[in-house]
Design a protein around this motif. Structure first.
Motif, PDB file in Angstrom:
ATOM      1  N   GLY A 142      44.417   6.677  -7.119  1.00 31.89           N
ATOM      2  CA  GLY A 142      44.218   5.256  -6.841  1.00 31.89           C
ATOM      3  C   GLY A 142      42.906   5.021  -6.107  1.00 31.89           C
ATOM      4  O   GLY A 142      42.349   3.912  -6.155  1.00 31.89           O
ATOM      5  N   LYS A 145      39.963   3.270  -7.834  1.00 29.53           N
ATOM      6  CA  LYS A 145      39.891   1.797  -7.866  1.00 29.53           C
ATOM      7  C   LYS A 145      39.721   1.205  -6.482  1.00 29.53           C
ATOM      8  O   LYS A 145      39.066   0.179  -6.314  1.00 29.53           O
ATOM      9  CB  LYS A 145      41.165   1.229  -8.512  1.00 29.53           C
ATOM     10  N   ALA A 146      40.373   1.816  -5.502  1.00 28.96           N
ATOM     11  CA  ALA A 146      40.301   1.314  -4.128  1.00 28.96           C
ATOM     12  C   ALA A 146      39.912   2.492  -3.235  1.00 28.96           C
ATOM     13  O   ALA A 146      40.785   3.162  -2.684  1.00 28.96           O
ATOM     14  CB  ALA A 146      41.653   0.733  -3.711  1.00 28.96           C
ATOM     15  N   TYR A 258      47.728  -1.759  -5.086  1.00 28.21           N
ATOM     16  CA  TYR A 258      46.384  -2.318  -5.336  1.00 28.21           C
ATOM     17  C   TYR A 258      46.498  -3.840  -5.389  1.00 28.21           C
ATOM     18  O   TYR A 258      47.317  -4.373  -6.151  1.00 28.21           O
ATOM     19  CB  TYR A 258      45.832  -1.763  -6.657  1.00 28.21           C
TER      20      TYR A 258
END
Ligand code: NAD
Length: 262
Positions: A142, A145-146, A258
């Motif tokens: 993850g 993306k972040a 997210y």
């Protein structure tokens, strides 16, 4: 639903524990023969026996070795009669401050989390295309993306893989030959790696592991950590016969953590 995978061969990297093992279990449950790898032989052999017990109709081979090295990859590939499904995975790099990392740390992260998957894709993808079926799933994070500040080595190496895959997956000679390449981005999953991270956080904060874990869970919309079985089920779905039109994607599995729409 029958995922149409019976009789295929999969190479599942870094699969004695955690998310890799979850993927191997789900594929074996679907009738896929597997070659599993990990660095430590003892845990790997235990996992191989557990997989055989799960489905006696499939063949399970275990190859101990470091997938981040050319020798480890060569041994893994040699153990597969053919590779229809490739699950790329390796341990994540350690957290820290980028001021403390030199070339050696960066190269280790790139070797494990960017170059090893690219080398394995290179070793398998054209043969998949010639057979008209191939599924490649890269376990990333993850953090692609972040990004997470202290995971700079992971953010950097995995973003390199993600950019590479975005181009490769769209080659008509692959996508047009029923070969798909996708990335699965885990949020917080209840594995040994997460337990170690939570223990380190607890030691730093002078709190119990349970307190730190409860606080972390409360920040996730699903209010819990994911399980390796859930992760494996989505991986098997991406590998299914039905998923041939799904390629070049980054799929977050994070219990809603997210915060963005896209
Ligand atoms: P884990 O520590 O539970 O299991 C890792 C597995 O990989 C073990 O079987 C280990 O033997 C094997 N392994 C590690 N390095 C290897 C290497 N170089 N060669 C061969 N085998 C190797 O970890 P996990 O939680 O399953 O994580 C898998 C991947 O997903 C890691 O890259 C991790 O950073 C990433 N990830 C995990 C989470 C999470 O919450 N668990 C979140 C984001 C990203």
């Amino acid at each position: 639903m029958d995922l149409g995978l019976k009789g295929h061969w999969a190479l599942v990297c870094a699969a004695s524990k955690g998310l890799g093992r979850g993927c191997a279990e789900a594929l074996v449950g679907e009738g896929v023969n597997v070659v599993i790898t990990a660095r430590g032989e003892a845990d790997l052999l235990v996992t191989a026996d557990a997989l055989r017990a799960l489905n006696p109709d499939v063949e399970v081979r275990a190859v101990a070795g470091d997938i981040a090295t050319p020798e480890g990859r060569a041994a893994a590939v040699a153990a597969c009669p053919r590779i229809d499904i490739l699950i790329n995975n390796a341990g994540g790099p350690p957290p820290g401050d980028f001021r403390d990392w030199g070339r050696e740390q960066w190269i280790a992260a790139l070797d494990a989390n960017m170059l090893a998957p690219i080398e394995l894709i290179k070793a398998t993808v054209d043969a998949m295309a010639s057979r008209g079926f191939g599924r490649i799933v890269n376990i990333t994070s993850g953090a692609v993306k972040a990004p997470i500040d202290v995971l700079g080595l992971s953010n950097g190496a995995r973003s390199g893989l993600t950019g590479f895959v975005a181009g490769l997956a769209r080659q008509p000679r692959l996508a047009g030959a029923n070969v798909t390449i996708n990335n699965l981005l885990p949020g917080a999953f209840d594995t040994d790696r997460l337990k170690k991270t939570l223990a380190a956080g607890a030691a730093k904060a002078g709190q119990s592991v349970d307190e730190v874990a409860a606080r972390r869970r409360s920040t996730i919309p699903a209010q819990r950590f994911g399980t390796a079985a859930e992760f494996g089920a989505i991986c098997a779905m991406l590998c299914s016969a039905q998923a041939g039109y799904l390629t070049g994607q980054n799929i977050l599995l994070d219990g809603g953590n997210y915060p963005g729409t896209f």
